[in-house]
Design an enzyme around this catalytic site. Structure first.
Site, short mmCIF file in Angstrom:
data_model
loop_
_atom_site.label_atom_id
_atom_site.label_comp_id
_atom_site.label_asym_id
_atom_site.label_seq_id
_atom_site.Cartn_x
_atom_site.Cartn_y
_atom_site.Cartn_z
N SER A 141 -0.72 18.57 -13.25
CA SER A 141 -1.45 17.64 -12.72
C SER A 141 -2.77 17.30 -13.74
O SER A 141 -3.06 18.25 -14.60
CB SER A 141 -2.25 18.10 -11.59
OG SER A 141 -3.30 17.47 -11.06
N TYR A 179 -7.05 24.44 -6.85
CA TYR A 179 -5.75 23.73 -7.23
C TYR A 179 -5.84 23.58 -8.97
O TYR A 179 -4.58 23.74 -9.56
CB TYR A 179 -5.87 22.16 -6.75
CG TYR A 179 -4.67 21.46 -6.89
CD1 TYR A 179 -3.46 21.41 -6.56
CD2 TYR A 179 -5.12 20.15 -7.79
CE1 TYR A 179 -2.46 20.55 -6.82
CE2 TYR A 179 -4.07 19.44 -8.12
CZ TYR A 179 -2.75 19.54 -7.53
OH TYR A 179 -1.86 18.66 -7.82
N1 LIG Z 1 0.61 13.07 -5.29
C1 LIG Z 1 -0.53 13.21 -6.62
O1 LIG Z 1 -1.29 12.60 -6.69
C2 LIG Z 1 -0.24 14.32 -7.72
C3 LIG Z 1 -0.85 14.41 -8.66
C4 LIG Z 1 -0.92 15.37 -9.75
C5 LIG Z 1 0.20 16.37 -9.52
N2 LIG Z 1 0.91 16.21 -8.46
C6 LIG Z 1 2.09 17.34 -8.30
O2 LIG Z 1 3.07 16.84 -8.13
C7 LIG Z 1 3.98 17.63 -7.43
C8 LIG Z 1 4.60 16.79 -6.19
O3 LIG Z 1 3.53 16.30 -5.45
P1 LIG Z 1 4.01 15.11 -4.24
O4 LIG Z 1 2.57 14.08 -4.53
O5 LIG Z 1 5.15 14.63 -4.44
O6 LIG Z 1 3.86 15.87 -2.88
P2 LIG Z 1 4.38 15.55 -1.52
O7 LIG Z 1 4.66 14.28 -1.35
O8 LIG Z 1 3.70 16.32 -0.60
O9 LIG Z 1 5.85 16.39 -1.69
C9 LIG Z 1 5.67 17.95 -1.98
C10 LIG Z 1 7.28 18.50 -1.83
O10 LIG Z 1 7.09 19.75 -2.13
C11 LIG Z 1 7.76 20.19 -1.15
N3 LIG Z 1 7.12 21.63 -0.70
C12 LIG Z 1 5.72 21.92 -0.62
N4 LIG Z 1 5.48 23.10 -0.41
C13 LIG Z 1 6.84 23.86 -0.78
C14 LIG Z 1 7.20 25.24 -0.34
N5 LIG Z 1 6.15 26.07 -0.36
N6 LIG Z 1 8.49 25.50 -0.77
C15 LIG Z 1 9.28 24.63 -1.16
N7 LIG Z 1 9.05 23.33 -1.04
C16 LIG Z 1 7.89 23.07 -1.02
C17 LIG Z 1 7.81 19.41 0.08
O11 LIG Z 1 8.68 19.56 0.98
P3 LIG Z 1 8.75 20.52 2.21
O12 LIG Z 1 7.57 20.15 3.02
O13 LIG Z 1 9.81 20.26 3.30
O14 LIG Z 1 8.78 21.88 2.05
C18 LIG Z 1 7.94 18.23 -0.60
O15 LIG Z 1 9.24 17.88 -0.72
C19 LIG Z 1 3.19 18.59 -6.91
O16 LIG Z 1 3.38 19.96 -7.56
C20 LIG Z 1 1.78 18.15 -6.78
O17 LIG Z 1 0.74 19.25 -7.29
C21 LIG Z 1 0.92 15.46 -7.35
#
Ligand SMILES: NC(=O)c1ccc[n+]([C@@H]2O[C@H](COP(=O)([O-])OP(=O)(O)OC[C@H]3O[C@@H](n4cnc5c(N)ncnc54)[C@H](OP(=O)(O)O)[C@@H]3O)[C@@H](O)[C@H]2O)c1
Length: 262
Positions: free
Chosen positions: A140, A153
């Site tokens: 991130s 985080y």
């Molecule tokens: N969105 C942002 O602004 C942002 C910015 C920087 C970095 N990121 C990073 O990008 C990545 C994806 O984020 P996103 O925004 O796409 O999040 P999201 O929309 O909340 O999706 C998260 C995904 O991870 C899965 N997941 C969460 N906890 C899990 C666990 N304990 N075991 C297995 N699967 C799990 C969820 O599925 P289930 O709930 O079904 O398990 C879902 O498919 C993350 O690592 C996040 O920290 C996001």
């Protein structure tokens, strides 16, 4: 890297950035994708949405080592090898450290870091069989520039970047490229409880991540030139970022007050 016939394992592929990466890979001809996630219905929905992909889904929580063993065993049984591991699953719980629950602190570390490291360890025997492999880890922007209310985080995401660099150097004798993606705020379920004015789309991040993979990039940093400049300032003159955080403290606190996606 040539994506044709590649066998991919991705965590958190059922939503947000992970799902957009699946879309991007599928459009480029990837047909064998194993997906790890906690919600079975979200995993099942992938099969209906991407009909050209032969999915191997395992309902697993990356924070549970036995779930990771099962996911890797399923991949080993089905394919016998793996070309790409995408450690994307992640969670966030914002707030003053003194106000975060012990549970949210432990779970952010277990899901964002421990699970990612353990899955990498368990998948390595399959990845080392590949003639051209890659590990993509999702960090991130906070992994580079830590901000108040994201102490845990940010710590987990900085750990992801360091782990990637160490692994790339540790695995140099194998044809395994290890890279890290640093998204800025991205419009996914994770951000539903945060107040942010401008966000990338999950597709923006997926396109940059896959383009970076194809070009053999080590770090894919979203947020453009401005972000790159901020990273330099944070490294060379961190007190300037301290001053920015202090000047915007109450505003940042207000915007992140409800931010939780666990
Ligand atoms: N969105 C942002 O602004 C942002 C910015 C920087 C970095 N990121 C990073 O990008 C990545 C994806 O984020 P996103 O925004 O796409 O999040 P999201 O929309 O909340 O999706 C998260 C995904 O991870 C899965 N997941 C969460 N906890 C899990 C666990 N304990 N075991 C297995 N699967 C799990 C969820 O599925 P289930 O709930 O079904 O398990 C879902 O498919 C993350 O690592 C996040 O920290 C996001």
């Amino acid at each position: 890297m040539d994506l044709q016939n590649k066998k991919v394992l991705i965590t958190g592929g059922s939503a947000g950035i992970g799902k957009a990466i699946i879309k991007e890979l599928a459009q480029r001809g990837v047909k064998q994708i194993a997906v790890v996630g906690r919600r079975q219905e979200a995993l099942d929905a992938l099969k209906e949405e991407f009909t050209a992909v032969d999915f191997l889904t395992t309902r697993s929580n990356v924070a549970k080592p036995e779930d990771l063993d099962n996911a890797v065993a399923a991949v080993a049984a089905a394919w016998g090898e793996l070309d790409m591991l995408i450690n994307n699953a992640g969670v966030v719980s914002a707030g003053l450290l003194s106000e975060l629950s012990d549970e949210d602190i432990i779970n952010q570390i277990n899901i964002n870091v421990t699970g990612l490291i353990l899955l990498t360890k368990k998948a390595l025997p399959l990845l080392t069989k590949s003639k051209e492999a890659a590990i993509m880890n999702m960090s991130s922007g906070y992994g580079y520039i830590a901000m108040p209310f994201y102490s845990v985080y940010a710590a987990t995401k900085a750990a992801v970047g360091q782990f990637s660099d160490a692994m790339r150097r540790e695995l140099h004798q194998y044809p395994i490229h290890v890279m890290t993606v640093y998204p800025s705020a991205t419009d996914t379920d994770m951000m539903k409880t945060a107040v942010v004015s401008e966000m990338d789309t999950a597709e923006d991040v997926a396109k940059a991540a896959v383009a970076g993979l194809l070009q053999g990039e080590i770090n894919v940093i979203l947020g453009g030139k401005q972000r790159e400049e901020q990273i330099k300032v944070n490294f060379l003159e961190p007190k300037k970022i301290d001053a920015f955080a202090a000047a915007n403290y109450e505003q940042l606190r207000e915007r992140t007050k409800q931010h939780r996606s666990m």
